[in-house]
Design a protein around this motif. Structure first.
Motif, PDB file in Angstrom:
ATOM      1  N   LEU A  44       0.833  -1.269   0.005  1.00  0.00           N
ATOM      2  CA  LEU A  44      -0.042  -0.026   0.102  1.00  0.00           C
ATOM      3  C   LEU A  44       0.915   1.314   0.107  1.00  0.00           C
ATOM      4  N   LEU A  45       1.951   1.257   0.901  1.00  0.00           N
ATOM      5  CA  LEU A  45       2.787   2.561   1.109  1.00  0.00           C
ATOM      6  C   LEU A  45       3.577   2.641  -0.491  1.00  0.00           C
ATOM      7  N   THR A  46       3.854   1.690  -1.117  1.00  0.00           N
ATOM      8  CA  THR A  46       4.704   1.751  -2.246  1.00  0.00           C
ATOM      9  C   THR A  46       3.544   2.335  -3.430  1.00  0.00           C
ATOM     10  N   ARG A  47       2.496   1.619  -3.232  1.00  0.00           N
ATOM     11  CA  ARG A  47       1.351   2.382  -4.152  1.00  0.00           C
ATOM     12  C   ARG A  47       1.109   3.963  -4.101  1.00  0.00           C
ATOM     13  N   VAL A  48       0.880   4.257  -2.799  1.00  0.00           N
ATOM     14  CA  VAL A  48       0.685   5.612  -2.297  1.00  0.00           C
ATOM     15  C   VAL A  48       1.721   6.294  -2.606  1.00  0.00           C
ATOM     16  N   ARG A  49       2.835   6.273  -2.313  1.00  0.00           N
ATOM     17  CA  ARG A  49       3.902   7.049  -2.511  1.00  0.00           C
ATOM     18  C   ARG A  49       4.280   7.254  -3.942  1.00  0.00           C
ATOM     19  N   GLY A  50       4.496   6.279  -4.767  1.00  0.00           N
ATOM     20  CA  GLY A  50       4.663   5.955  -6.234  1.00  0.00           C
ATOM     21  C   GLY A  50       3.529   6.976  -6.960  1.00  0.00           C
ATOM     22  N   SER A  51       2.367   6.948  -6.707  1.00  0.00           N
ATOM     23  CA  SER A  51       1.371   7.456  -7.511  1.00  0.00           C
ATOM     24  C   SER A  51       1.258   8.878  -7.129  1.00  0.00           C
ATOM     25  N   LEU A  52       1.809   9.368  -5.961  1.00  0.00           N
ATOM     26  CA  LEU A  52       1.810  10.740  -5.523  1.00  0.00           C
ATOM     27  C   LEU A  52       2.880  11.379  -6.206  1.00  0.00           C
ATOM     28  N   MET A  53       3.937  10.687  -6.463  1.00  0.00           N
ATOM     29  CA  MET A  53       5.191  11.251  -6.877  1.00  0.00           C
ATOM     30  C   MET A  53       4.787  11.147  -8.599  1.00  0.00           C
ATOM     31  N   ASP A  54       4.363  10.236  -9.100  1.00  0.00           N
ATOM     32  CA  ASP A  54       3.880  10.266 -10.374  1.00  0.00           C
ATOM     33  C   ASP A  54       3.030  11.534 -10.802  1.00  0.00           C
ATOM     34  N   LEU A  55       2.025  11.704 -10.023  1.00  0.00           N
ATOM     35  CA  LEU A  55       1.037  12.867 -10.013  1.00  0.00           C
ATOM     36  C   LEU A  55       1.733  14.286 -10.157  1.00  0.00           C
ATOM     37  N   GLN A  56       2.707  14.288  -9.181  1.00  0.00           N
ATOM     38  CA  GLN A  56       3.515  15.615  -8.861  1.00  0.00           C
ATOM     39  C   GLN A  56       4.304  15.890 -10.412  1.00  0.00           C
ATOM     40  N   LYS A  57       4.796  14.655 -10.851  1.00  0.00           N
ATOM     41  CA  LYS A  57       5.513  14.834 -12.123  1.00  0.00           C
ATOM     42  C   LYS A  57       4.633  15.040 -13.260  1.00  0.00           C
ATOM     43  N   ALA A  58       3.527  14.512 -13.289  1.00  0.00           N
ATOM     44  CA  ALA A  58       2.476  14.834 -14.536  1.00  0.00           C
ATOM     45  C   ALA A  58       2.276  16.242 -14.307  1.00  0.00           C
ATOM     46  N   LEU A  59       1.793  16.815 -13.138  1.00  0.00           N
ATOM     47  CA  LEU A  59       1.508  18.062 -13.004  1.00  0.00           C
ATOM     48  C   LEU A  59       2.527  19.298 -13.467  1.00  0.00           C
ATOM     49  N   LYS A  60       3.773  18.800 -13.279  1.00  0.00           N
ATOM     50  CA  LYS A  60       4.601  19.633 -13.997  1.00  0.00           C
ATOM     51  C   LYS A  60       5.020  19.545 -15.436  1.00  0.00           C
ATOM     52  N   GLY A  61       4.422  18.388 -15.807  1.00  0.00           N
ATOM     53  CA  GLY A  61       4.732  18.158 -17.402  1.00  0.00           C
ATOM     54  C   GLY A  61       5.690  17.308 -17.868  1.00  0.00           C
ATOM     55  N   LEU A  62       6.098  16.534 -16.588  1.00  0.00           N
ATOM     56  CA  LEU A  62       7.414  15.649 -16.799  1.00  0.00           C
ATOM     57  C   LEU A  62       7.053  14.349 -17.267  1.00  0.00           C
ATOM     58  N   VAL A  63       5.826  13.921 -17.007  1.00  0.00           N
ATOM     59  CA  VAL A  63       5.234  12.605 -17.461  1.00  0.00           C
ATOM     60  C   VAL A  63       4.003  12.608 -18.000  1.00  0.00           C
ATOM     61  N   VAL A  64       3.489  11.930 -18.824  1.00  0.00           N
ATOM     62  CA  VAL A  64       2.004  11.858 -19.315  1.00  0.00           C
ATOM     63  C   VAL A  64       1.047  11.693 -18.206  1.00  0.00           C
ATOM     64  N   MET A  65      -0.001  12.352 -18.241  1.00  0.00           N
ATOM     65  CA  MET A  65      -1.152  12.388 -17.304  1.00  0.00           C
ATOM     66  C   MET A  65      -1.948  11.034 -17.956  1.00  0.00           C
ATOM     67  N   ASN A  66      -2.103  10.058 -17.186  1.00  0.00           N
ATOM     68  CA  ASN A  66      -2.896   8.723 -17.635  1.00  0.00           C
ATOM     69  C   ASN A  66      -4.191   8.884 -16.914  1.00  0.00           C
ATOM     70  N   ALA A  67      -4.989   7.818 -17.179  1.00  0.00           N
ATOM     71  CA  ALA A  67      -6.337   7.650 -16.462  1.00  0.00           C
ATOM     72  C   ALA A  67      -6.215   7.547 -15.103  1.00  0.00           C
ATOM     73  N   ASP A  68      -5.209   6.647 -14.589  1.00  0.00           N
ATOM     74  CA  ASP A  68      -4.952   6.534 -13.235  1.00  0.00           C
ATOM     75  C   ASP A  68      -4.689   7.804 -12.437  1.00  0.00           C
ATOM     76  N   LEU A  69      -3.863   8.617 -13.015  1.00  0.00           N
ATOM     77  CA  LEU A  69      -3.331   9.950 -12.143  1.00  0.00           C
ATOM     78  C   LEU A  69      -4.516  10.878 -12.413  1.00  0.00           C
ATOM     79  N   GLU A  70      -5.155  10.850 -13.298  1.00  0.00           N
ATOM     80  CA  GLU A  70      -6.129  11.785 -13.533  1.00  0.00           C
ATOM     81  C   GLU A  70      -7.337  11.416 -12.447  1.00  0.00           C
ATOM     82  N   GLY A  71      -7.691  10.163 -12.332  1.00  0.00           N
ATOM     83  CA  GLY A  71      -8.510   9.425 -11.128  1.00  0.00           C
ATOM     84  C   GLY A  71      -8.089   9.645  -9.751  1.00  0.00           C
ATOM     85  N   LEU A  72      -6.727   9.665  -9.564  1.00  0.00           N
ATOM     86  CA  LEU A  72      -6.135  10.204  -8.382  1.00  0.00           C
ATOM     87  C   LEU A  72      -6.069  11.458  -7.937  1.00  0.00           C
TER      88      LEU A  72
END
Length: 182
Positions: A44-72
């Motif tokens: 659970l911690l790995t999923r939460v931490r990883g998805s939050l870090m990916d969301l931060q990157k997506a909001l900065k435009g460093l990675v593509v915003m996918n459906a999972d991150l948009e749902g998050l």
């Protein structure tokens, strides 16, 4: 908000330390239970931490915003538990802010167990899989007295004051919810 959550999350549990402190033993089935619980929390911690870090990157435009991150992001905005997390989480109907507070309480309970040994009183709502803990308690009793586990049943006693030491047999628990009892 994702930075706030990330800053509060402790690191994953060190499973090597957990398995050394709580090895698989015939006489102590709760060792297996705590290690299984820690593995579930690590997932659970790995999923939460990883998805939050990916969301931060997506909001900065460093990675593509996918459906999972948009749902998050949408779930966080609405103070709801993200589906991405609920897939690896314990069941919860709480809003996200209460879920995070409860998650931190659960993690503190298991961190204390890992650092200080089994607690005197086990917090039932903090387990992912309460049935494993209950079965472990039954197995400890059955193995201690060399009787078949299917002949062992639970007996509950209620205490006004908190016990200071663990019982000789069984376990002290807190937070057991009863329905339809009187």
């Amino acid at each position: 908000m994702s930075k706030d959550i990330l800053s509060k999350l402790p690191p994953n549990f060190d499973m090597e330390i957990a398995q050394k402190r709580f090895p698989v033993m015939y006489n102590e089935c709760k060792n297996t239970v705590v290690c299984q619980e820690l593995q579930r929390f690590n997932k659970l911690l790995t999923r939460v931490r990883g998805s939050l870090m990916d969301l931060q990157k997506a909001l900065k435009g460093l990675v593509v915003m996918n459906a999972d991150l948009e749902g998050l992001a949408k779930a966080m905005t609405n103070n709801q538990l993200p589906e991405l997390w609920s897939k690896v989480s314990y069941p919860s109907l709480k809003p996200l802010s209460s879920y995070i507070a409860e998650l931190l309480e659960r993690l503190a309970f298991f961190k204390s167990w890992l650092d200080n040994g089994p607690p005197t009183i086990f917090m039932m709502p903090h387990f992912f899989f309460v049935q494993a803990f209950m079965t472990g308690v039954l197995q400890n009793y059955a193995r201690k007295y060399t009787i078949p586990i299917d002949t062992v049943d639970f007996d509950f006693e209620f205490y006004r004051d908190r016990p200071a030491a663990p019982p000789e047999d069984g376990a002290y628990t807190h937070g057991l919810f009863l329905e339809g009892a009187r």
